[in-house]
Write an enzyme that holds these catalytic residues in place. Structure first.
Site, PDB file in Angstrom:
ATOM      1  N   GLU A 132       1.540   3.431   3.022  1.00 20.19           N
ATOM      2  CA  GLU A 132       2.118   2.835   4.237  1.00 20.19           C
ATOM      3  C   GLU A 132       3.628   2.770   4.029  1.00 20.19           C
ATOM      4  O   GLU A 132       4.166   1.795   3.512  1.00 20.19           O
ATOM      5  CB  GLU A 132       1.488   1.467   4.486  1.00 20.19           C
ATOM      6  CG  GLU A 132      -0.012   1.585   4.744  1.00 20.19           C
ATOM      7  CD  GLU A 132      -0.754   0.262   4.777  1.00 20.19           C
ATOM      8  OE1 GLU A 132      -0.080  -0.798   4.829  1.00 20.19           O
ATOM      9  OE2 GLU A 132      -1.995   0.282   4.747  1.00 20.19           O
ATOM     10  N   GLU A 192       2.519  -5.364  10.708  1.00 15.24           N
ATOM     11  CA  GLU A 192       2.033  -3.987  10.831  1.00 15.24           C
ATOM     12  C   GLU A 192       2.990  -3.266  11.768  1.00 15.24           C
ATOM     13  O   GLU A 192       3.041  -3.566  12.963  1.00 15.24           O
ATOM     14  CB  GLU A 192       0.614  -3.985  11.392  1.00 15.24           C
ATOM     15  CG  GLU A 192      -0.408  -4.750  10.567  1.00 15.24           C
ATOM     16  CD  GLU A 192      -0.926  -3.964   9.378  1.00 15.24           C
ATOM     17  OE1 GLU A 192      -0.636  -2.752   9.289  1.00 15.24           O
ATOM     18  OE2 GLU A 192      -1.637  -4.554   8.543  1.00 15.24           O
ATOM     19  N   HIS A 214       3.517  -3.559   6.520  1.00 13.12           N
ATOM     20  CA  HIS A 214       2.401  -2.632   6.343  1.00 13.12           C
ATOM     21  C   HIS A 214       2.409  -1.587   7.456  1.00 13.12           C
ATOM     22  O   HIS A 214       3.285  -1.596   8.328  1.00 13.12           O
ATOM     23  CB  HIS A 214       1.082  -3.399   6.364  1.00 13.12           C
ATOM     24  CG  HIS A 214       0.843  -4.238   5.147  1.00 13.12           C
ATOM     25  ND1 HIS A 214      -0.068  -3.904   4.181  1.00 13.12           N
ATOM     26  CD2 HIS A 214       1.411  -5.399   4.742  1.00 13.12           C
ATOM     27  CE1 HIS A 214      -0.056  -4.832   3.221  1.00 13.12           C
ATOM     28  NE2 HIS A 214       0.832  -5.749   3.557  1.00 13.12           N
ATOM     29  N   HIS A 228       0.873  -1.170   0.000  1.00 11.59           N
ATOM     30  CA  HIS A 228       0.000   0.000   0.000  1.00 11.59           C
ATOM     31  C   HIS A 228       0.914   1.224   0.000  1.00 11.59           C
ATOM     32  O   HIS A 228       1.700   1.421   0.934  1.00 11.59           O
ATOM     33  CB  HIS A 228      -0.912  -0.002   1.224  1.00 11.59           C
ATOM     34  CG  HIS A 228      -1.900  -1.128   1.218  1.00 11.59           C
ATOM     35  ND1 HIS A 228      -2.250  -1.833   2.350  1.00 11.59           N
ATOM     36  CD2 HIS A 228      -2.612  -1.679   0.204  1.00 11.59           C
ATOM     37  CE1 HIS A 228      -3.141  -2.764   2.033  1.00 11.59           C
ATOM     38  NE2 HIS A 228      -3.367  -2.692   0.737  1.00 11.59           N
TER      39      HIS A 228
END
Length: 452
Positions: free
Chosen positions: A96, A291, A200, A93
């Site tokens: 990100e 993440e 991410h 993404h």
């Protein structure tokens, strides 16, 4: 004259000789590096460290930007038998962005630590590490201002979410495969990756497969579990525990809490067409999602703190590629036999794990005793019980070769249709963890579906 006097002084102090011995490395500051800067850095690393670094592109984005990968190791240009392949992917993404910068700093750390840090030296001796800092360079370039929730940049230039774009093992994914996605799929097909992780932003947790599921894989805890759930939980915990704060489970908001800083992807929220499921099912590669920042695109002066928080975890996670067992399947003439199914009993994958063109297999398993089954057409199955130690300390999984006698038929090349594979009549006895689904988090799933 003053310069000569200064050099003479350094020589006397033994400092100049030390400086000359240090490897060259391009200066990498803590900022966001756009495409041109990223390419310049990677090319400079390859030039200055050509003995351990090889730069290559796996394809191009919609707008024609290269998807650059830097391979690091003693044999960076090609696979060597017995050396496992590992990869990190970031910036799927485009908004990100922390992971993108973490991987650039990881590259710098690895190349400058070689021959100076014994752990890094052994890691590069025993592993081929592929690093793709940006899977979505077009999305990154479309971000206007750094913020925790940028208005643009998540999707690629065709406005597609790349982490919803892969074939799915549970449903028919009708999304048009994007160039970036296709590049990853071909990459996984052409390299024998054993372990990977994709980075991410938007939360702080290590998430493991499955992201999607059905009554075959979802249990009463609303987890969609693989037959290798113990390994995946270990992998997620390894990263979380080495991270400065992730292991505490403190979420980015009052709604989320992740015990030990890990979560099953489906239990968190259902995701269709994700990369970690695709890598595991079709790529024979154990992949988890990291993440690494609550804020997707924080101010650049915060980047040093993110590097300090993640540095040890990024290194420790790579070491996990040396868990389990590896080896080859050979015929009675010591010729490799590709396409042979080699799996641990009780861990039959829906898309069987097969030997590569060199007859190699790699199975990630925690230390313990297992029965391995090698199955080739035209020959009876070979069953071998093995006690598998922890190979991380020696930077090598246990090695065991199968010899197939009187092979009548050569196996076909490994193949598995890229369509939904899990159905209600799939063998539910594969694992005691597979129980009827009780899905109770639908609203939460929908709420968080845009996070990753």
């Amino acid at each position: 004259m003053l310069l000569l006097q200064h050099l003479s002084f350094l020589l006397k102090m033994g400092i100049l000789s030390l400086v000359l011995l240090l490897p060259l490395v391009p200066a990498l500051d803590f900022s966001y590096h756009h495409t041109e800067e990223l390419e310049a850095f990677l090319k400079a690393v390859q030039k200055d460290h050509s003995n351990i670094a090889h730069l290559y592109s796996i394809g191009k984005s919609v707008q024609g930007r290269d998807l650059w990968v830097l391979a690091l190791g003693r044999f960076p240009t090609q696979h060597r038998i017995g050396i496992p392949e590992f990869n990190y992917v970031a910036n799927m993404h485009g908004d990100e962005a922390v992971g993108r910068e973490l991987l650039l700093h990881l590259i710098e750390f690895l190349v400058t630590s070689d021959q100076h840090d014994p752990v890094i030296t052994k890691l590069l001796d025993s592993t081929r590490i592929h690093i793709l800092p940006s899977m979505n360079p077009d999305g990154f370039e479309s971000v206007i201002n750094a913020s925790c929730e940028p208005l643009f940049g998540r999707f690629n230039a065709n406005n597609k979410d790349l982490n919803r774009n892969f074939p799915d093992a549970f449903i028919l994914n009708t999304h048009d495969i994007q160039p970036e996605t296709e590049a990853i799929m071909n990459w996984l097909k052409n390299e024998s990756f054993v372990l990977s992780a994709n980075l991410h932003g938007g939360s702080l947790v290590a998430s493991y497969p499955f992201d999607n599921g059905n009554s075959v894989t979802v249990n009463f805890l609303d987890e969609s579990r693989t037959v290798d759930n113990d390994v995946f939980m270990h992998l997620a915990r390894t990263y979380s525990e080495k991270h400065a704060t992730m292991h505490k489970g403190n979420a980015c908001n009052s709604v989320e809490y992740f015990p030990d800083g890990i979560t099953n992807g489906y239990q968190w929220y259902m995701l269709q067409g994700g990369m970690q499921d695709y890598s595991y099912v079709w790529g024979q590669c154990f992949d988890i999602t990291l993440e690494v920042s609550c804020c997707k695109f924080p101010q650049k002066d915060e980047l040093p703190f993110f590097w300090n928080d993640n540095k040890n975890a990024l290194i420790e996670y790579i070491k996990q590629v040396h868990l389990g067992v590896k080896g080859r399947v050979l015929d009675e003439n010591d010729e490799p036999v590709p396409g042979v199914i080699v799996e641990a009993v009780g861990r039959r994958h829906i898309c069987p794990y097969r030997t590569n063109k060199n007859g190699e297999y790699y199975l990630l398993l925690l230390p313990g005793t297992y029965a391995l089954n090698a199955t080739a057409p035209g020959s009876s199955s070979l069953l071998q019980e093995l006690h598998i130690p922890d190979g991380r300390a020696k930077f090598s999984a246990l090695t065991y070769d199968f010899v197939v006698p009187h092979l009548q038929t050569r196996p076909e090349p490994a193949s598995c249709p890229t369509e939904p594979l899990y159905s209600s009549d799939y063998d539910k006895n594969q694992s005691a963890t597979l129980k009827p689904a009780i899905t109770s988090l639908v609203l939460v799933n929908i709420f968080y579906a845009v996070l990753r």
